[in-house]
Design a protein around this motif. Structure first.
Motif, PDB file in Angstrom:
ATOM      1  N   ALA A  84       0.832  -1.203   0.000  1.00 55.00           N
ATOM      2  CA  ALA A  84       0.000   0.000   0.000  1.00 55.00           C
ATOM      3  C   ALA A  84       0.865   1.251   0.000  1.00 55.00           C
ATOM      4  CB  ALA A  84      -0.929  -0.007   1.220  1.00 55.00           C
ATOM      5  N   VAL A  85       1.944   1.267   0.755  1.00 57.20           N
ATOM      6  CA  VAL A  85       2.842   2.429   0.791  1.00 57.20           C
ATOM      7  C   VAL A  85       3.481   2.636  -0.580  1.00 57.20           C
ATOM      8  CG1 VAL A  85       5.050   3.235   1.739  1.00 57.20           C
ATOM      9  CG2 VAL A  85       3.298   2.339   3.266  1.00 57.20           C
ATOM     10  N   ILE A  86       3.920   1.555  -1.213  1.00 56.06           N
ATOM     11  CA  ILE A  86       4.505   1.667  -2.553  1.00 56.06           C
ATOM     12  C   ILE A  86       3.466   2.207  -3.540  1.00 56.06           C
ATOM     13  CG2 ILE A  86       5.487   0.358  -4.496  1.00 56.06           C
ATOM     14  CD1 ILE A  86       7.409   0.713  -2.156  1.00 56.06           C
ATOM     15  N   PHE A  87       2.260   1.665  -3.502  1.00 58.81           N
ATOM     16  CA  PHE A  87       1.210   2.102  -4.433  1.00 58.81           C
ATOM     17  C   PHE A  87       0.874   3.571  -4.246  1.00 58.81           C
ATOM     18  CE2 PHE A  87      -3.352   2.847  -5.092  1.00 58.81           C
ATOM     19  CZ  PHE A  87      -3.423   2.626  -6.456  1.00 58.81           C
ATOM     20  N   PHE A  88       0.624   3.983  -3.004  1.00 62.08           N
ATOM     21  CA  PHE A  88       0.253   5.376  -2.757  1.00 62.08           C
ATOM     22  C   PHE A  88       1.431   6.324  -2.991  1.00 62.08           C
ATOM     23  CE2 PHE A  88      -3.184   3.310  -0.267  1.00 62.08           C
ATOM     24  CZ  PHE A  88      -4.244   3.799  -1.022  1.00 62.08           C
ATOM     25  N   GLY A  89       2.648   5.846  -2.754  1.00 65.66           N
ATOM     26  CA  GLY A  89       3.818   6.669  -3.060  1.00 65.66           C
ATOM     27  C   GLY A  89       3.942   6.918  -4.547  1.00 65.66           C
ATOM     28  N   LEU A  90       3.782   5.870  -5.342  1.00 65.83           N
ATOM     29  CA  LEU A  90       3.828   6.034  -6.800  1.00 65.83           C
ATOM     30  C   LEU A  90       2.672   6.906  -7.293  1.00 65.83           C
ATOM     31  CD1 LEU A  90       4.866   2.460  -7.968  1.00 65.83           C
ATOM     32  CD2 LEU A  90       6.233   4.547  -8.028  1.00 65.83           C
ATOM     33  N   ALA A  91       1.491   6.718  -6.702  1.00 65.10           N
ATOM     34  CA  ALA A  91       0.340   7.544  -7.095  1.00 65.10           C
ATOM     35  C   ALA A  91       0.613   9.007  -6.783  1.00 65.10           C
ATOM     36  CB  ALA A  91      -0.914   7.063  -6.370  1.00 65.10           C
ATOM     37  N   ILE A  95       0.723  11.963  -9.597  1.00 61.05           N
ATOM     38  CA  ILE A  95      -0.147  13.136  -9.472  1.00 61.05           C
ATOM     39  C   ILE A  95       0.693  14.413  -9.414  1.00 61.05           C
ATOM     40  CG2 ILE A  95      -1.767  14.305  -7.893  1.00 61.05           C
ATOM     41  CD1 ILE A  95      -2.890  11.510  -7.260  1.00 61.05           C
ATOM     42  N   GLY A  96       1.827  14.360  -8.712  1.00 65.79           N
ATOM     43  CA  GLY A  96       2.697  15.528  -8.659  1.00 65.79           C
ATOM     44  C   GLY A  96       3.252  15.892 -10.007  1.00 65.79           C
TER      45      GLY A  96
END
Length: 102
Positions: A84-91, A95-96
């Protein structure tokens, strides 16, 4: 309170004390026994004999090593949390970058 006997009494031949048998287990036998049986051996339950000190130490060591193995396994939430941390970090990175391009 208590009187010390003046003459030592001896056991009669009919009252001889029979030594208790020694309990013998190999390391392989100890490793095959479940935890409940090992705990019974340590406490002396259901045992008709004397457990030598080295055997008690080997049983205690086996129980301790089993507890260490169980406690060294990661909690079931570690892997999903990592993903989850990897997924949200990439997301967040995507987005940035998209917000900078606009």
């Amino acid at each position: 309170m208590f009187d010390i006997p003046k003459k030592a009494t001896q056991l009669s031949p009919s009252k001889t004390i029979k030594p208790l048998p020694l309990i013998k287990l190999t390391v392989e036998e100890i490793k095959q026994l479940p935890d409940s049986e090992l705990l019974k051996l340590l406490s002396g339950e259901g045992v008709s004999g004397v457990i030598p000190a080295p055997l008690l130490q080997a049983i205690s060591y086996e129980l301790t090593s089993r507890q260490i193995q169980r406690s060294s396994k990661p909690h079931w939430t570690v892997k999903p949390t990592f993903y989850a941390v990897i997924f949200f970090g990439l997301a967040t990175v995507i987005i940035g970058i998209l917000s900078l391009l606009k």
